[in-house]
Design a protein around this motif. Structure first.
Motif, PDB file in Angstrom:
ATOM      1  N   LEU A 271       0.810  -1.216   0.000  1.00 55.84           N
ATOM      2  CA  LEU A 271       0.000   0.000   0.000  1.00 55.84           C
ATOM      3  C   LEU A 271       0.843   1.265   0.000  1.00 55.84           C
ATOM      4  O   LEU A 271       0.523   2.246  -0.679  1.00 55.84           O
ATOM      5  N   LEU A 272       1.929   1.256   0.759  1.00 52.70           N
ATOM      6  CA  LEU A 272       2.736   2.463   0.935  1.00 52.70           C
ATOM      7  C   LEU A 272       4.054   2.419   0.171  1.00 52.70           C
ATOM      8  O   LEU A 272       4.936   3.259   0.408  1.00 52.70           O
ATOM      9  N   LYS A 273       4.186   1.485  -0.734  1.00 50.21           N
ATOM     10  CA  LYS A 273       5.418   1.390  -1.512  1.00 50.21           C
ATOM     11  C   LYS A 273       5.599   2.655  -2.356  1.00 50.21           C
ATOM     12  O   LYS A 273       4.690   3.049  -3.098  1.00 50.21           O
ATOM     13  N   PRO A 274       6.746   3.330  -2.253  1.00 47.61           N
ATOM     14  CA  PRO A 274       6.928   4.591  -2.982  1.00 47.61           C
ATOM     15  C   PRO A 274       7.107   4.410  -4.489  1.00 47.61           C
ATOM     16  O   PRO A 274       6.777   5.299  -5.261  1.00 47.61           O
ATOM     17  N   GLY A 275       7.619   3.279  -4.902  1.00 46.37           N
ATOM     18  CA  GLY A 275       7.872   3.068  -6.327  1.00 46.37           C
ATOM     19  C   GLY A 275       6.753   2.309  -7.014  1.00 46.37           C
ATOM     20  O   GLY A 275       5.680   2.066  -6.452  1.00 46.37           O
ATOM     21  N   ARG A 276       7.005   1.922  -8.265  1.00 42.26           N
ATOM     22  CA  ARG A 276       6.018   1.195  -9.056  1.00 42.26           C
ATOM     23  C   ARG A 276       5.840  -0.214  -8.500  1.00 42.26           C
ATOM     24  O   ARG A 276       6.797  -0.873  -8.109  1.00 42.26           O
ATOM     25  N   LEU A 277       4.603  -0.704  -8.485  1.00 42.94           N
ATOM     26  CA  LEU A 277       4.321  -2.053  -8.008  1.00 42.94           C
ATOM     27  C   LEU A 277       4.682  -3.070  -9.078  1.00 42.94           C
ATOM     28  O   LEU A 277       4.476  -2.841 -10.273  1.00 42.94           O
ATOM     29  N   ASN A 278       5.228  -4.221  -8.645  1.00 45.07           N
ATOM     30  CA  ASN A 278       5.464  -5.303  -9.604  1.00 45.07           C
ATOM     31  C   ASN A 278       4.159  -6.066  -9.819  1.00 45.07           C
ATOM     32  O   ASN A 278       3.126  -5.763  -9.201  1.00 45.07           O
ATOM     33  N   ALA A 279       4.179  -7.055 -10.690  1.00 42.07           N
ATOM     34  CA  ALA A 279       2.950  -7.757 -11.069  1.00 42.07           C
ATOM     35  C   ALA A 279       2.278  -8.408  -9.867  1.00 42.07           C
ATOM     36  O   ALA A 279       1.045  -8.350  -9.716  1.00 42.07           O
ATOM     37  N   GLN A 280       3.070  -9.020  -8.998  1.00 41.58           N
ATOM     38  CA  GLN A 280       2.498  -9.682  -7.828  1.00 41.58           C
ATOM     39  C   GLN A 280       1.893  -8.662  -6.865  1.00 41.58           C
ATOM     40  O   GLN A 280       0.792  -8.853  -6.339  1.00 41.58           O
TER      41      GLN A 280
END
Length: 395
Positions: A271-280
């Motif tokens: 939820l709080l990841k600053p970068g782009r999310l990976n597929a998973q």
């Protein structure tokens, strides 16, 4: 799905961090208060939760004794209370209305925290009771009149932590709305027209509680402050333009308050990841829609149209959205309206990863996405509403 007959605090799911736990607590405590037949039964679980999740050794809810508000009496309490003559007097006669704390709560209308009651004029009188640290939150009427207050305390000076303050503020602000409903129920059950009056109070309490839940969710996922209220305001203006009936407008508003409630189930790492999310991670993030439906349904009173806003606001006009790949008229009008308003506010708000777009740039992007992401008719109406507002607002 109806409300459980006897909601329990053990229904709470443990979160991965303090913000998650606090937000989940609000949801379950709201269910408890809405299902409660009386004020003490509705508020005692909240007080118990505060004592068990903070350094507080005791907590209580005080309420104005009558319309003159000369004293505030204990209506619900849990944990250890001071065993002093002063506390015995309060138990018998209540907190006097002129107490500095009560005056401060009514003036500020927000929670107050005292690490050492002997060092602040607003907490005068509490050291003599044996209360050394104190947290207090107001329960106010719509016009700002102080109806009551939540208090939690310790017998030794204690520096309230940020997590404790977040929990107390989040829980108290939500349950305060329901306390007002329970008080109103008590005042109307013996009056003529009590059924009608109670029905109106119950709807108002649900409205206030859902808005408070929405604001609590903003804190949980780092959303821009005011996003919930801004999006609701935009959606209601569009609803008026489309001529939606009162029940449909209410459903749209309630769905807007809780549109991202499913994010309670999403881990912070995603939820709080600053970068782009990976597929998973993206697959996990998309689960917030189905989780949102599950959590919102447990409240037991949301209409289907409100649930549709929660479950369909990530669908796309061209069928490329999620979770079901609905397209065009298969998506509820409420969800189509909300989606445009939600994206517009996101574009025009500053975020850690981007600057705020201008209104003109955001409107241009919505028009580019008309027929793809958004209902073209909703986009046209939205542009017309904002253009009319711009023309009506003096430069």
């Amino acid at each position: 799905m109806g409300l459980p007959l006897s909601p329990r605090i053990s229904d709470l799911n443990s979160g991965t961090d303090a913000r998650t736990t606090a937000a989940q607590s609000v949801l379950t405590l709201t269910r408890v208060a809405l299902a409660a037949p009386s004020l003490p039964e509705g508020l005692t679980p909240t007080l118990e939760h505060l004592v068990s999740h903070t350094a507080a050794v005791g907590a209580a809810y005080f309420q104005a004794g009558d319309q003159r508000r000369l004293a505030y009496h204990v209506r619900a309490a849990t944990g250890d209370l001071p065993q002093t003559p002063g506390m015995a007097a309060i138990a018998a006669h209540g907190l006097p209305a002129g107490l500095p704390l009560l005056l401060a709560l009514e003036a500020g209308a927000h929670p107050l925290f005292f690490d050492d009651t002997a060092r602040d004029e607003a907490s005068a009188g509490f050291p003599e009771l044996g209360v050394c640290s104190l947290a207090a939150a107001p329960v106010c009427t719509a016009d700002g009149t102080l109806l009551g207050a939540f208090l939690m305390h310790t017998f030794e000076p204690h520096a309230w932590t940020a997590d404790e303050a977040a929990l107390f503020s989040m829980v108290a602000s939500t349950i305060a709305a329901l306390a007002g409903r329970l008080v109103a129920e008590e005042h109307t059950t013996q009056a003529r027209g009590a059924a009608e009056a109670f029905a109106l109070e119950a709807v108002a309490a649900r409205e206030a509680a859902l808005r408070a839940l929405g604001l609590a969710l903003e804190v949980r996922d780092g959303e821009t402050q005011g996003h919930t209220d801004r999006v609701c305001a935009l959606a209601l203006r569009l609803a008026e333009r489309f001529g939606l009936k009162e029940d449909a407008v209410q459903a749209l508003r309630w769905g807007a308050y809780l549109h991202d409630i499913g994010k309670l189930a999403i881990p912070d790492a995603v939820l709080l990841k600053p970068g782009r999310l990976n597929a998973q991670e993206w697959a996990i993030m998309q689960m917030h829609v189905s989780e949102g439906h599950r959590l919102a349904e447990t409240l037991g009173f949301l209409p289907l149209a409100a649930l549709a806003v929660i479950t369909q606001h990530h669908e796309r006009w061209d069928g490329g959205g999620y979770p079901r790949g609905l397209r065009e008229q298969e998506i509820s009008l409420g969800a189509r309206i909300f989606a445009v308003c939600d994206v517009f506010d996101a574009l025009t708000s500053e975020r850690p990863y981007k600057a705020a777009w201008t209104r003109e740039a955001a409107l241009a992007e919505l028009q580019v996405q008309a027929g793809q992401q958004f209902d073209p008719g909703v986009v046209r109406a939205f542009v017309a509403v904002l253009t009319a507002q711009s023309l009506a607002t003096p430069a």
